[in-house]
Design a protein around this motif. Structure first.
Motif, PDB file in Angstrom:
ATOM      1  N   GLN A  88       0.162  -9.869  12.420  1.00  0.00           N
ATOM      2  CA  GLN A  88      -1.073  -9.353  12.975  1.00  0.00           C
ATOM      3  C   GLN A  88      -0.782  -7.986  13.563  1.00  0.00           C
ATOM      4  N   CYS A  89      -1.675  -7.052  13.332  1.00  0.00           N
ATOM      5  CA  CYS A  89      -1.471  -5.688  13.816  1.00  0.00           C
ATOM      6  C   CYS A  89      -2.679  -5.208  14.605  1.00  0.00           C
ATOM      7  N   TYR A  90      -2.413  -4.408  15.592  1.00  0.00           N
ATOM      8  CA  TYR A  90      -3.460  -3.723  16.342  1.00  0.00           C
ATOM      9  C   TYR A  90      -3.332  -2.259  15.972  1.00  0.00           C
ATOM     10  N   TRP A  91      -4.257  -1.767  15.147  1.00  0.00           N
ATOM     11  CA  TRP A  91      -4.144  -0.416  14.637  1.00  0.00           C
ATOM     12  C   TRP A  91      -5.500   0.162  14.278  1.00  0.00           C
ATOM     13  N   ASP A  92      -5.504   1.373  13.796  1.00  0.00           N
ATOM     14  CA  ASP A  92      -6.725   2.042  13.362  1.00  0.00           C
ATOM     15  C   ASP A  92      -6.996   1.642  11.911  1.00  0.00           C
ATOM     16  N   GLN A  93      -8.006   0.830  11.702  1.00  0.00           N
ATOM     17  CA  GLN A  93      -8.296   0.318  10.366  1.00  0.00           C
ATOM     18  C   GLN A  93      -8.741   1.393   9.376  1.00  0.00           C
ATOM     19  N   SER A  94      -9.103   2.552   9.867  1.00  0.00           N
ATOM     20  CA  SER A  94      -9.532   3.618   8.948  1.00  0.00           C
ATOM     21  C   SER A  94      -8.351   4.388   8.364  1.00  0.00           C
ATOM     22  N   THR A  95      -7.180   4.303   8.999  1.00  0.00           N
ATOM     23  CA  THR A  95      -6.024   5.065   8.503  1.00  0.00           C
ATOM     24  C   THR A  95      -4.782   4.219   8.257  1.00  0.00           C
ATOM     25  N   ASP A  96      -4.605   3.147   9.004  1.00  0.00           N
ATOM     26  CA  ASP A  96      -3.400   2.324   8.899  1.00  0.00           C
ATOM     27  C   ASP A  96      -3.639   1.186   7.911  1.00  0.00           C
ATOM     28  N   CYS A  97      -2.569   0.725   7.281  1.00  0.00           N
ATOM     29  CA  CYS A  97      -2.756  -0.330   6.289  1.00  0.00           C
ATOM     30  C   CYS A  97      -1.479  -1.130   6.073  1.00  0.00           C
ATOM     31  N   CYS A  98      -1.651  -2.209   5.344  1.00  0.00           N
ATOM     32  CA  CYS A  98      -0.545  -3.089   4.997  1.00  0.00           C
ATOM     33  C   CYS A  98      -0.713  -3.519   3.546  1.00  0.00           C
ATOM     34  N   CYS A  99       0.405  -3.629   2.856  1.00  0.00           N
ATOM     35  CA  CYS A  99       0.393  -4.125   1.484  1.00  0.00           C
ATOM     36  C   CYS A  99       1.533  -5.122   1.339  1.00  0.00           C
ATOM     37  N   THR A 100       1.208  -6.339   0.941  1.00  0.00           N
ATOM     38  CA  THR A 100       2.201  -7.379   0.747  1.00  0.00           C
ATOM     39  C   THR A 100       2.208  -7.799  -0.720  1.00  0.00           C
ATOM     40  N   ILE A 101       3.389  -7.888  -1.284  1.00  0.00           N
ATOM     41  CA  ILE A 101       3.540  -8.283  -2.680  1.00  0.00           C
ATOM     42  C   ILE A 101       4.414  -9.530  -2.745  1.00  0.00           C
TER      43      ILE A 101
END
Length: 120
Positions: A88-101
């Protein structure tokens, strides 16, 4: 015979702001080149995870400026215990992101995640 599969789970982000598809490809290519069709080997897992993480970080920092990256990698033998992972992350959803493969072959599963946090 090699069997492999990729499952993507990437946050929604403006592709002009951050190229999430490029990140997914970087992860897939890194894992493919380091593990490929290899059989699970307990003695190699630490080396493989380190190489995958370094490959992703090196490629990401060359391709995208203005971001900090966190890369995680877990490898588990097929047929062994289940692996559950959550973040879980607390971040700016307009610029920050996550990608899981989730990558797999006939012998193992590899779960790699990249977290990209914009430097402001």
């Amino acid at each position: 015979m090699m069997f492999w599969n990729h499952t993507e789970s990437c946050t929604e982000v403006d592709e002009e702001c951050f190229p999430i598809k490029e990140v997914a490809n970087i992860i897939k290519e890194s894992v493919d080149s380091i593990i490929g069709a290899r059989r699970y080997s307990y003695s190699k897992v630490s080396q493989w995870t380190e190489e995958i993480i370094k490959s992703c970080i090196n490629r990401l920092t060359k391709s995208k400026e203005g971001y900090k990256f966190v890369v995680t990698c877990s490898i588990i033998q097929r047929g062994s215990s289940a692996l559950y992972s959550s973040a879980q992350c607390y971040w700016d959803q307009s610029t920050d992101c996550c990608c899981t493969i989730r990558w797999e072959n006939a012998n193992l599963y590899c779960l790699t995640a990249v977290y990209a946090i914009a430097i402001q």
